[in-house]
Design an enzyme around this catalytic site. Structure first.
Site, PDB file in Angstrom:
ATOM      1  N   ASN A   1       2.230 -11.339  -6.454  1.00  0.00           N
ATOM      2  CA  ASN A   1       3.078 -11.383  -5.295  1.00  0.00           C
ATOM      3  C   ASN A   1       3.839 -12.573  -5.320  1.00  0.00           C
ATOM      4  OD1 ASN A   1       2.332  -8.537  -4.338  1.00  0.00           O
ATOM      5  ND2 ASN A   1       0.829  -9.556  -3.159  1.00  0.00           N
TER       6      ASN A   1
ATOM      7  N   LYS B   1      -6.119   4.306 -13.605  1.00  0.00           N
ATOM      8  CA  LYS B   1      -7.532   4.794 -13.356  1.00  0.00           C
ATOM      9  C   LYS B   1      -7.920   4.402 -12.228  1.00  0.00           C
ATOM     10  CE  LYS B   1     -12.235   3.424 -15.521  1.00  0.00           C
ATOM     11  NZ  LYS B   1     -12.762   4.999 -15.500  1.00  0.00           N
ATOM     12  N   TYR B   2      -8.684   5.283 -11.612  1.00  0.00           N
ATOM     13  CA  TYR B   2      -9.244   4.991 -10.106  1.00  0.00           C
ATOM     14  C   TYR B   2     -10.677   4.291 -10.105  1.00  0.00           C
ATOM     15  CZ  TYR B   2     -10.762   5.562  -5.324  1.00  0.00           C
ATOM     16  OH  TYR B   2     -11.323   5.469  -4.142  1.00  0.00           O
TER      17      TYR B   2
ATOM     18  N   ARG C   1      -6.812 -10.116  11.071  1.00  0.00           N
ATOM     19  CA  ARG C   1      -5.341  -9.736  11.487  1.00  0.00           C
ATOM     20  C   ARG C   1      -5.400  -8.957  12.686  1.00  0.00           C
ATOM     21  NH1 ARG C   1      -1.888  -8.168   6.259  1.00  0.00           N
ATOM     22  NH2 ARG C   1      -2.632  -9.403   4.550  1.00  0.00           N
TER      23      ARG C   1
ATOM     24  N   GLY D   1       0.881  -1.178  -0.096  1.00  0.00           N
ATOM     25  CA  GLY D   1       0.162   0.110  -0.013  1.00  0.00           C
ATOM     26  C   GLY D   1       1.064   1.232  -0.193  1.00  0.00           C
TER      27      GLY D   1
ATOM     28  N   LYS E   1      -4.529  -4.772   4.135  1.00  0.00           N
ATOM     29  CA  LYS E   1      -5.784  -5.786   4.403  1.00  0.00           C
ATOM     30  C   LYS E   1      -5.918  -5.899   6.010  1.00  0.00           C
ATOM     31  CE  LYS E   1      -3.980  -8.063   0.310  1.00  0.00           C
ATOM     32  NZ  LYS E   1      -3.064  -8.864  -0.243  1.00  0.00           N
TER      33      LYS E   1
ATOM     34  N   GLU F   1      -2.940 -10.598  -7.816  1.00  0.00           N
ATOM     35  CA  GLU F   1      -4.135  -9.675  -7.560  1.00  0.00           C
ATOM     36  C   GLU F   1      -4.936  -8.985  -8.491  1.00  0.00           C
ATOM     37  OE1 GLU F   1      -2.298  -8.981  -3.017  1.00  0.00           O
ATOM     38  OE2 GLU F   1      -2.162  -7.196  -4.492  1.00  0.00           O
TER      39      GLU F   1
ATOM     40  N   ARG G   1       5.385 -14.640  -3.456  1.00  0.00           N
ATOM     41  CA  ARG G   1       5.651 -14.949  -2.343  1.00  0.00           C
ATOM     42  C   ARG G   1       4.684 -15.730  -1.576  1.00  0.00           C
ATOM     43  NH1 ARG G   1       2.985 -11.333   0.725  1.00  0.00           N
ATOM     44  NH2 ARG G   1       3.072  -9.144  -0.448  1.00  0.00           N
TER      45      ARG G   1
HETATM   46  P1  ADP Z   1       0.568  -2.531  -3.110  1.00  0.00           P
HETATM   47  O1  ADP Z   1       1.430  -3.251  -3.993  1.00  0.00           O
HETATM   48  O2  ADP Z   1       1.237  -1.515  -2.632  1.00  0.00           O
HETATM   49  O3  ADP Z   1      -0.237  -3.510  -1.990  1.00  0.00           O
HETATM   50  P2  ADP Z   1      -1.738  -2.542  -4.946  1.00  0.00           P
HETATM   51  O4  ADP Z   1      -1.492  -2.220  -6.664  1.00  0.00           O
HETATM   52  O5  ADP Z   1      -1.462  -4.180  -4.881  1.00  0.00           O
HETATM   53  O6  ADP Z   1      -0.314  -1.962  -4.131  1.00  0.00           O
HETATM   54  O7  ADP Z   1      -2.863  -1.871  -4.592  1.00  0.00           O
HETATM   55  C1  ADP Z   1      -3.245  -2.046  -2.989  1.00  0.00           C
HETATM   56  C2  ADP Z   1      -4.636  -1.689  -2.809  1.00  0.00           C
HETATM   57  O8  ADP Z   1      -4.924  -0.364  -3.463  1.00  0.00           O
HETATM   58  C3  ADP Z   1      -6.031  -2.386  -3.409  1.00  0.00           C
HETATM   59  O9  ADP Z   1      -6.203  -3.615  -2.795  1.00  0.00           O
HETATM   60  C4  ADP Z   1      -7.039  -1.628  -3.603  1.00  0.00           C
HETATM   61  O10 ADP Z   1      -7.608  -1.443  -2.287  1.00  0.00           O
HETATM   62  C5  ADP Z   1      -6.258  -0.165  -3.927  1.00  0.00           C
HETATM   63  N1  ADP Z   1      -6.465  -0.046  -5.494  1.00  0.00           N
HETATM   64  C6  ADP Z   1      -5.206  -0.455  -6.193  1.00  0.00           C
HETATM   65  N2  ADP Z   1      -5.547  -0.113  -7.349  1.00  0.00           N
HETATM   66  C7  ADP Z   1      -6.552   0.787  -7.597  1.00  0.00           C
HETATM   67  C8  ADP Z   1      -7.522   1.252  -8.482  1.00  0.00           C
HETATM   68  N3  ADP Z   1      -7.217   1.158  -9.772  1.00  0.00           N
HETATM   69  N4  ADP Z   1      -8.667   1.719  -8.050  1.00  0.00           N
HETATM   70  C9  ADP Z   1      -8.960   1.911  -6.804  1.00  0.00           C
HETATM   71  N5  ADP Z   1      -8.262   1.329  -5.848  1.00  0.00           N
HETATM   72  C10 ADP Z   1      -7.209   0.658  -6.183  1.00  0.00           C
END
Ligand code: ADP
Length: 525
Positions: A292, A202-203, A340, A166, A238, A276, A294
């Site tokens: 990931n 994109k969000y 957790r 995150g 998480k 993921e 691992r």
């Molecule tokens: P990290 O590798 O830092 O864990 P991730 O790319 O796996 O980052 O994303 C972590 C979290 O961020 C996701 O589980 C989700 O909650 C949020 N997220 C990631 N990408 C998007 C997106 N495009 N739009 C909205 N939320 C996102």
């Protein structure tokens, strides 16, 4: 090759978890520890333990040279990295290989490739796997970032290609903010990962986090062990994980699962991994976000629904053997939830909490598993991840698992530190969660934190009221029974010097009742 002795390059609950798997397989175990972990559970459980340095991770659990040297000295055949620390560090994999030690995980080349979120997305796209719309390639500057942001429409996410956990994710609402954050994130990513490869994504405002467990051997046999849902998050991290996801139907489960194996084949992936996805709640579409390479923190929920031990399978695959089952042999049995338990105070903005733990009572019962390093008198160090335990509940249905989890959390007591148990306990009874109506904005959307705080305040207040009431009753009765004349007049006369045995018996019964009330009000409310 057969593996007879493993060094666990980690600490905490995952080190304990791996040691237990090794003992079951009758494989020797070697623990490593820092100053703060001298008395840690993993050190106590391992056959051998080596001190590797001071408490800061850089000087101990991240010290590649020291760890490999220790592994050679201890004469191990393999190293299990756990998660976090060096688990996704390709240089560590290379160092193990150079020392003739098997690394229990993917090859370094796979790790390098899959550690780059952009590279993985490009490969996935080629294979026809849907990926989150994002800028192509690394952005050179804020101008380029702004171009893509305009194309996707604000808000957008600014991410680092090498981010994790995150960190390195920024939500930006307009161009001005984008420019500011671009500079800040670049600096932050450089400090954290040594390089800043930023991209814009994109969000999606309302999503679920869905991930697939992957396992592939050195003979090219790959399987997916279905999905987990990790939508309950705080700051992109998480908190609660489920398997299976309540919204993934059979058709989607297998369609996406097959794509995951296709991606693993293309990468010639070896060992356990997780792919993921995010699920756009408006359309139900899934988009890949990353791999990931691992074992995940949340792997136990997959173990509970498949009956497979992922750590033992990792060791099996690392020893060069073929997977002992095929995709068609795998079935989902029931439902599992993981909470957790972090040493953080959910009533006080998740302030970290560490130090010496007093008494600990760990829950058990049908369908309950607790992975932890806690024991009475142990140390929770402020140097490391705040995860102190994982409570996993299995049930034949989601609702059974949820009720079991609720009971387990009620029975889990940890003295001396604050933990996230009250938050999880609240969630387990919460209506939307009970219906499986979750998303990554769950905590905000349903005001969970305020509601947990409100409940805590109400509990404190009723406890204070009860103590006040009990004290009043106790004082009143004591006075009355000792005959100071100010007590309640029952019309039957007070006590006095000529008190009968019956009256004395009555008096002590009243006193006992008063004391019990007082005690009860302190503990039970
Ligand atoms: P990290 O590798 O830092 O864990 P991730 O790319 O796996 O980052 O994303 C972590 C979290 O961020 C996701 O589980 C989700 O909650 C949020 N997220 C990631 N990408 C998007 C997106 N495009 N739009 C909205 N939320 C996102």
């Amino acid at each position: 090759m057969s593996i007879r002795k493993i060094l666990i390059a980690n600490r905490g609950e995952i080190a304990v978890r791996v040691i237990r798997a090794c003992r079951e397989l009758e494989i020797g175990t070697v623990a490593i520890y820092s100053d703060d972990d001298v008395n840690a559970l993993h050190v106590r459980l391992a056959d051998e333990a080596y001190h590797i340095g001071p408490s800061p991770p850089r000087e101990s659990y991240l010290n590649i040279e020291r760890i490999v040297e220790t592994a050679k000295r201890a004469g191990v055949d393999a190293i299990h990295p756990g998660y976090g620390f060096l688990s996704e560090n390709a240089n560590f994999v290379d160092a193990c290989e150079k020392a003739g030690i098997t690394f229990i995980g993917p090859r370094s080349s796979t790790m390098r490739f899959s550690g780059d979120k952009m590279a993985i997305k490009q490969l996935a796209k080629k294979l026809g796997i849907p990926v989150v719309p994002a800028s192509d390639g690394i952005l050179e500057d804020a101008d380029k970032a702004a171009e893509f942001a305009r194309e996707f429409g604000y808000p957008v996410l600014l991410k680092s290609a090498f981010g994790g956990g995150g960190r390195g994710i920024r939500l930006v609402n307009n161009e001005e903010q984008l420019r500011q954050e671009f500079e800040l994130s670049t600096m932050e990513a450089k400090a954290a990962y040594g390089r800043a490869a930023m991209f814009v994504e994109k969000y999606f405002p309302r999503i679920r986090h869905i991930e697939y467990q992957l396992l592939r051997d050195t003979h090219g046999n790959g399987v997916y062990l279905f999905e987990r849902e990790c939508s309950i998050q705080r700051r992109y991290q998480k908190l609660v994980e489920l398997a299976p996801s309540p919204v993934i139907d059979e058709e989607t489960r297998h369609r996406i699962g097959s794509m995951v194996v296709k991606l693993a084949d293309a990468l010639n992936y070896v060992n356990a991994g997780t792919v993921e996805f995010i699920r756009d709640e408006n359309t139900g579409n899934l988009y890949l976000i990353e791999i990931n390479s691992r074992l995940q923190v949340e792997h136990p929920v997959t173990e509970m629904i498949t009956g497979k031990d992922l750590v033992k399978l990792q060791i099996h695959v690392a020893s060069g053997r073929e997977l002992p089952f095929k995709q068609q042999d795998l079935r989902i049995n029931g439902s599992a939830i993981e909470c957790r338990i972090n040493a953080e105070d959910p009533l006080n903005e998740f302030a970290p909490s560490y130090g010496k733990v007093g008494s600990v009572s760990i829950p058990y019962g049908p369908g309950i598993r607790v992975d932890t390093y806690l024991y009475p008198g142990c140390n929770v160090s402020g140097y490391y991840d705040s995860l102190v335990a994982k409570v996993i509940a299995w049930g034949s249905t989601f609702d059974e698992a949820r009720r079991r989890m609720r009971n387990a959390l009620d029975e889990f007591h940890i003295e001396g530190i604050n933990t996230t148990i009250p938050l999880h306990r609240f969630i387990m009874d919460e209506e939307a969660f009970s219906r499986g109506e979750i998303s990554t904005d769950y905590l905000d959307r349903f005001n969970i934190l305020e509601r947990v705080q409100e409940r805590a305040r109400a509990v404190m207040q009723s406890r204070a009221d009860a103590i006040a009431a009990a004290t009043l009753v106790f004082t009143h009765m004591s006075r009355y029974l000792s005959g100071d004349g100010k007590g309640i007049n029952t019309g039957k006369g007070g006590s006095g010097d000529g008190q009968s045995a019956r009256a004395r018996g009555k008096e002590s019964a009243w006193k006992r009742a008063g004391l019990l009330m007082l005690r009860g009000s302190m503990y039970e409310v």
